[in-house]
Motif scaffolding. Structure first.
Motif, PDB file in Angstrom:
ATOM      1  N   PHE A 218      48.740  48.985  31.217  1.00  0.00           N
ATOM      2  CA  PHE A 218      49.402  50.133  31.840  1.00  0.00           C
ATOM      3  C   PHE A 218      50.881  49.915  32.081  1.00  0.00           C
ATOM      4  CE2 PHE A 218      44.984  50.678  33.627  1.00  0.00           C
ATOM      5  CZ  PHE A 218      44.638  51.646  32.710  1.00  0.00           C
ATOM      6  N   GLY A 219      51.424  48.736  31.747  1.00  0.00           N
ATOM      7  CA  GLY A 219      52.855  48.522  31.925  1.00  0.00           C
ATOM      8  C   GLY A 219      53.198  48.240  33.380  1.00  0.00           C
ATOM      9  N   ARG A 220      54.229  48.914  33.871  1.00  0.00           N
ATOM     10  CA  ARG A 220      54.694  48.666  35.239  1.00  0.00           C
ATOM     11  C   ARG A 220      53.701  49.269  36.233  1.00  0.00           C
ATOM     12  NH1 ARG A 220      60.062  47.126  35.422  1.00  0.00           N
ATOM     13  NH2 ARG A 220      61.198  47.327  33.472  1.00  0.00           N
ATOM     14  N   CYS A 221      52.902  48.419  36.835  1.00  0.00           N
ATOM     15  CA  CYS A 221      51.927  48.865  37.818  1.00  0.00           C
ATOM     16  C   CYS A 221      51.615  47.707  38.754  1.00  0.00           C
ATOM     17  CB  CYS A 221      50.648  49.371  37.141  1.00  0.00           C
ATOM     18  SG  CYS A 221      49.749  48.113  36.224  1.00  0.00           S
ATOM     19  N   THR A 222      50.931  48.021  39.830  1.00  0.00           N
ATOM     20  CA  THR A 222      50.520  47.027  40.821  1.00  0.00           C
ATOM     21  C   THR A 222      49.006  46.961  40.843  1.00  0.00           C
ATOM     22  OG1 THR A 222      52.490  47.478  42.157  1.00  0.00           O
ATOM     23  CG2 THR A 222      50.672  46.336  43.229  1.00  0.00           C
ATOM     24  N   ILE A 223      48.470  45.761  40.707  1.00  0.00           N
ATOM     25  CA  ILE A 223      47.027  45.541  40.692  1.00  0.00           C
ATOM     26  C   ILE A 223      46.629  44.909  42.017  1.00  0.00           C
ATOM     27  CG2 ILE A 223      45.078  44.537  39.459  1.00  0.00           C
ATOM     28  CD1 ILE A 223      46.625  46.454  37.742  1.00  0.00           C
ATOM     29  N   GLY A 224      45.683  45.502  42.695  1.00  0.00           N
ATOM     30  CA  GLY A 224      45.163  44.961  43.941  1.00  0.00           C
ATOM     31  C   GLY A 224      43.646  44.879  43.905  1.00  0.00           C
ATOM     32  N   SER A 225      43.079  43.940  44.639  1.00  0.00           N
ATOM     33  CA  SER A 225      41.629  43.764  44.695  1.00  0.00           C
ATOM     34  C   SER A 225      41.180  43.774  46.149  1.00  0.00           C
ATOM     35  CB  SER A 225      41.204  42.447  44.029  1.00  0.00           C
ATOM     36  OG  SER A 225      41.516  42.458  42.646  1.00  0.00           O
ATOM     37  N   THR A 226      40.086  44.487  46.416  1.00  0.00           N
ATOM     38  CA  THR A 226      39.486  44.534  47.741  1.00  0.00           C
ATOM     39  C   THR A 226      38.139  43.846  47.688  1.00  0.00           C
ATOM     40  OG1 THR A 226      40.575  46.651  48.156  1.00  0.00           O
ATOM     41  CG2 THR A 226      38.759  46.042  49.611  1.00  0.00           C
ATOM     42  N   PRO A 227      37.913  42.822  48.498  1.00  0.00           N
ATOM     43  CA  PRO A 227      36.624  42.123  48.460  1.00  0.00           C
ATOM     44  C   PRO A 227      35.469  43.038  48.829  1.00  0.00           C
ATOM     45  CG  PRO A 227      38.278  40.849  49.660  1.00  0.00           C
ATOM     46  CD  PRO A 227      38.847  42.211  49.440  1.00  0.00           C
ATOM     47  N   GLY A 270      33.569  44.266  44.844  1.00  0.00           N
ATOM     48  CA  GLY A 270      34.730  44.862  45.493  1.00  0.00           C
ATOM     49  C   GLY A 270      35.292  46.014  44.680  1.00  0.00           C
ATOM     50  N   MET A 271      36.562  46.277  44.900  1.00  0.00           N
ATOM     51  CA  MET A 271      37.238  47.345  44.178  1.00  0.00           C
ATOM     52  C   MET A 271      38.563  46.827  43.632  1.00  0.00           C
ATOM     53  SD  MET A 271      35.419  50.097  44.133  1.00  0.00           S
ATOM     54  CE  MET A 271      36.626  51.307  43.640  1.00  0.00           C
ATOM     55  N   ILE A 272      38.903  47.255  42.434  1.00  0.00           N
ATOM     56  CA  ILE A 272      40.198  46.961  41.815  1.00  0.00           C
ATOM     57  C   ILE A 272      41.023  48.238  41.883  1.00  0.00           C
ATOM     58  CG2 ILE A 272      41.409  46.258  39.724  1.00  0.00           C
ATOM     59  CD1 ILE A 272      38.916  44.749  38.893  1.00  0.00           C
ATOM     60  N   THR A 273      42.197  48.158  42.467  1.00  0.00           N
ATOM     61  CA  THR A 273      43.072  49.317  42.628  1.00  0.00           C
ATOM     62  C   THR A 273      44.307  49.132  41.762  1.00  0.00           C
ATOM     63  OG1 THR A 273      42.309  49.597  44.906  1.00  0.00           O
ATOM     64  CG2 THR A 273      44.308  50.769  44.267  1.00  0.00           C
ATOM     65  N   VAL A 274      44.589  50.124  40.950  1.00  0.00           N
ATOM     66  CA  VAL A 274      45.770  50.116  40.079  1.00  0.00           C
ATOM     67  C   VAL A 274      46.687  51.233  40.533  1.00  0.00           C
ATOM     68  CG1 VAL A 274      46.610  50.137  37.703  1.00  0.00           C
ATOM     69  CG2 VAL A 274      44.280  49.339  38.196  1.00  0.00           C
ATOM     70  N   ARG A 275      47.914  50.896  40.873  1.00  0.00           N
ATOM     71  CA  ARG A 275      48.901  51.881  41.322  1.00  0.00           C
ATOM     72  C   ARG A 275      50.104  51.856  40.395  1.00  0.00           C
ATOM     73  NH1 ARG A 275      46.750  50.012  46.234  1.00  0.00           N
ATOM     74  NH2 ARG A 275      46.105  51.706  47.633  1.00  0.00           N
ATOM     75  N   ALA A 359      36.928  31.036  49.661  1.00  0.00           N
ATOM     76  CA  ALA A 359      36.204  31.968  48.793  1.00  0.00           C
ATOM     77  C   ALA A 359      37.176  32.892  48.059  1.00  0.00           C
ATOM     78  CB  ALA A 359      35.199  32.776  49.607  1.00  0.00           C
ATOM     79  N   HIS A 360      38.203  33.332  48.757  1.00  0.00           N
ATOM     80  CA  HIS A 360      39.219  34.192  48.142  1.00  0.00           C
ATOM     81  C   HIS A 360      40.036  33.415  47.110  1.00  0.00           C
ATOM     82  CE1 HIS A 360      42.391  37.312  47.984  1.00  0.00           C
ATOM     83  NE2 HIS A 360      43.225  36.286  47.956  1.00  0.00           N
ATOM     84  N   LEU A 361      40.422  32.195  47.440  1.00  0.00           N
ATOM     85  CA  LEU A 361      41.287  31.424  46.545  1.00  0.00           C
ATOM     86  C   LEU A 361      40.566  30.993  45.273  1.00  0.00           C
ATOM     87  CD1 LEU A 361      43.077  29.171  49.193  1.00  0.00           C
ATOM     88  CD2 LEU A 361      44.030  31.153  47.996  1.00  0.00           C
ATOM     89  N   LEU A 362      39.283  30.705  45.367  1.00  0.00           N
ATOM     90  CA  LEU A 362      38.542  30.228  44.199  1.00  0.00           C
ATOM     91  C   LEU A 362      38.009  31.371  43.328  1.00  0.00           C
ATOM     92  CD1 LEU A 362      36.499  27.318  45.833  1.00  0.00           C
ATOM     93  CD2 LEU A 362      38.582  27.158  44.451  1.00  0.00           C
ATOM     94  N   SER A 363      38.147  32.610  43.789  1.00  0.00           N
ATOM     95  CA  SER A 363      37.688  33.740  42.986  1.00  0.00           C
ATOM     96  C   SER A 363      38.657  33.990  41.834  1.00  0.00           C
ATOM     97  CB  SER A 363      37.592  34.999  43.854  1.00  0.00           C
ATOM     98  OG  SER A 363      37.333  36.140  43.055  1.00  0.00           O
TER      99      SER A 363
END
Length: 484
Positions: A218-227, A270-275, A359-363
């Motif tokens: 998607f080019g210039r975007c921000t990827i976030g993850s929610t556990p 969780g959820m992956i959020t792309v903005r 748990a977060h760091l090893l994911s």
């Protein structure tokens, strides 16, 4: 099969004998005229002069005819061709008269452009014609169908003197709306099927590649993850759909009408959020992202099994490999062997909270981690490369008894290599001003560094080698091939 002919062919057959009789009569008339001219030349006093004058007149008439035909013949043919094309609007372009072929002069610039046109015949053709009139070459074209319109994405090659505003105005005059432009580079020349296959291959080999693959898609975007467990399931089901009841893209960010936000269900729960700013996602883009996520879910947790053996200056050998969620127990044991000061320098908070970060760091969903083991298999160090939107954080934890032996420097270099392979532009480390060991390790990278200090917290940012089209990245200690 029925076959029809034009009605003009019958009169042509009826005039067949009349035309032959006229030709015979003209032949006899020519013979009579030739006989008269011969008698005049033989019996007249000036027969020779008359013959030369006639020849000169014929030559002048022939020359005038050639001149007239060369001047007006092409115009007549073009007018006739234009009339034929007007009578037959569906005439193939291959047989239609082509415009004058003028190549694009001077240097050119690549542009990525996206515009929306009505879903009607001829709307895309009008945009293409307007671009061609401005000597703009369309390199590639993708279409994203919507409910009552179509989003067309172009890769353009335009003269360098043409600004973005002029291109946007040209497209707007041709019927395009919501036009967006940005500079492109040689990587954008890769066609979409090839790019999707490349991203799918990288995702299949390493679960940590999914956020990077989405960002490159998607080019210039921000990827976030929610556990898992930190979101409302019903809200996620509503926001995950690309189309609402009215055909509009649903999103989030406090409003259901946020087409610049895409939510995807993470295979881990969780959820992956792309903005993405100012550029709404289309159902076609949602389908591409969903295909990568489903591929990741089917393959499960996987990581490369590469293991590098390094020799420390003192002669001991250590192995460096990718850390996995299965290393959680060994990482907890590492925490127990580390001093409170070491844990405080690493986690910048209460030492009692250090265990819950593992748990977060090893994911693999939040970045890439490296583990350092001794010859006996004991875990003595961890290194993390964490995706922080457009930025990338590096963090190190080395057991007290194994510090100042070169393990931190080896770990940091491997993390930088992973960042370069992922196409990142910089990495940063958050530490304290008194942590001279981490500061010295960053300096050993021999990369441009930027220091920012605020309330006793030091942020050191290392700028990675700038990407060059088709060329590997040159690090001070190695060469890294960047992804396409």
């Amino acid at each position: 099969m029925p076959h029809s002919t034009s009605s003009a062919s019958a009169p042509a057959r009826r005039r067949h004998w009349g035309r032959e009789l006229a030709e015979v009569a003209a032949l006899f008339a020519a013979m009579a005229v030739a006989d008269c001219v011969a008698d005049l030349v033989n019996d007249g006093p000036d027969g020779r002069v008359l013959l030369i004058t006639s020849a000169a007149g014929l030559l002048l008439a022939a020359g005038f005819h050639l001149w007239w035909t060369g001047r007006h013949g092409d115009t007549g043919e073009r007018a006739q061709a234009h009339t034929r094309n007007a009578d037959h609007p569906l005439l193939p372009a291959a047989i239609a008269p082509a415009p004058s072929s003028a190549s694009v002069p001077g240097p050119t610039t690549l542009w990525r452009m996206r515009t929306t046109v009505r879903d009607a015949p001829g709307t895309l053709g009008a945009v293409c014609t307007a671009l061609a009139a401005g000597r703009v070459d369309i390199v590639t074209l993708q279409t994203h169908p919507l409910a009552d319109a179509t989003v067309d994405e172009f890769l353009l090659r335009a003269p360098s003197g043409v600004p973005a505003a002029a291109l946007a105005l040209t497209v707007a005059d041709a019927g395009g709306t919501d036009t967006w432009l940005e500079r492109a580079d040689a990587h954008d020349l890769v066609d979409m099927p090839t790019r999707m296959l490349t991203l799918a291959t990288r995702t299949a080999l390493d679960a940590a590649e999914l956020p990077l693959a989405l960002r490159q898609l998607f080019g210039r975007c921000t990827i976030g993850s929610t556990p898992a467990g930190q979101h409302d399931e019903q809200q996620d089901e509503r926001q995950e759909r690309p189309d609402g009841p009215d055909g509009e893209r649903r999103g989030d960010g406090g409003s259901e009408d946020a087409p610049t936000v895409m939510r995807l269900r993470d295979p881990s729960g969780g959820m992956i959020t792309v903005r993405r700013e100012h550029l709404p996602f289309t159902p076609t883009e949602f389908a591409r992202a969903r295909a990568l996520v489903e591929l990741d879910a089917r393959l499960g947790v996987r990581m490369p099994h590469r293991r590098d053996v390094l020799t420390l200056p003192e002669g001991n050998e250590i192995s460096l490999r990718r850390a996995r969620p299965e290393d959680h127990t060994a990482a907890l044991a590492l925490h127990e062997r580390c001093s409170p000061a070491t844990l405080a320098q690493r986690y910048h908070g209460p030492v009692a909270d250090a265990d819950r970060y593992l748990a977060h760091l090893l994911s693999p969903r939040f970045g890439q981690s490296l583990a350092v083991e001794t010859a006996s298999g004991r875990l003595v160090a961890l290194g993390h490369l964490l995706w922080d939107g457009d930025e990338n954080e590096v963090a190190l934890l080395v057991e007290d008894d194994w510090q100042r032996r070169g393990i931190g420097a080896a770990l940091l270099r491997k993390l930088v290599e992973l960042a370069v392979e992922a196409g990142r532009e910089s990495v940063y480390a958050v530490t304290r001003s008194a942590n001279t060991g981490m500061i010295a390790t960053m300096r050993e990278l021999d990369l441009p560094l930027d220091y920012q200090v605020e309330d006793g917290t030091l942020v050191v940012t290392a700028t990675l080698p700038a990407p060059a089209a088709g060329a590997p990245a040159l690090l001070p200690w190695t060469v890294i091939d960047r992804p396409v």
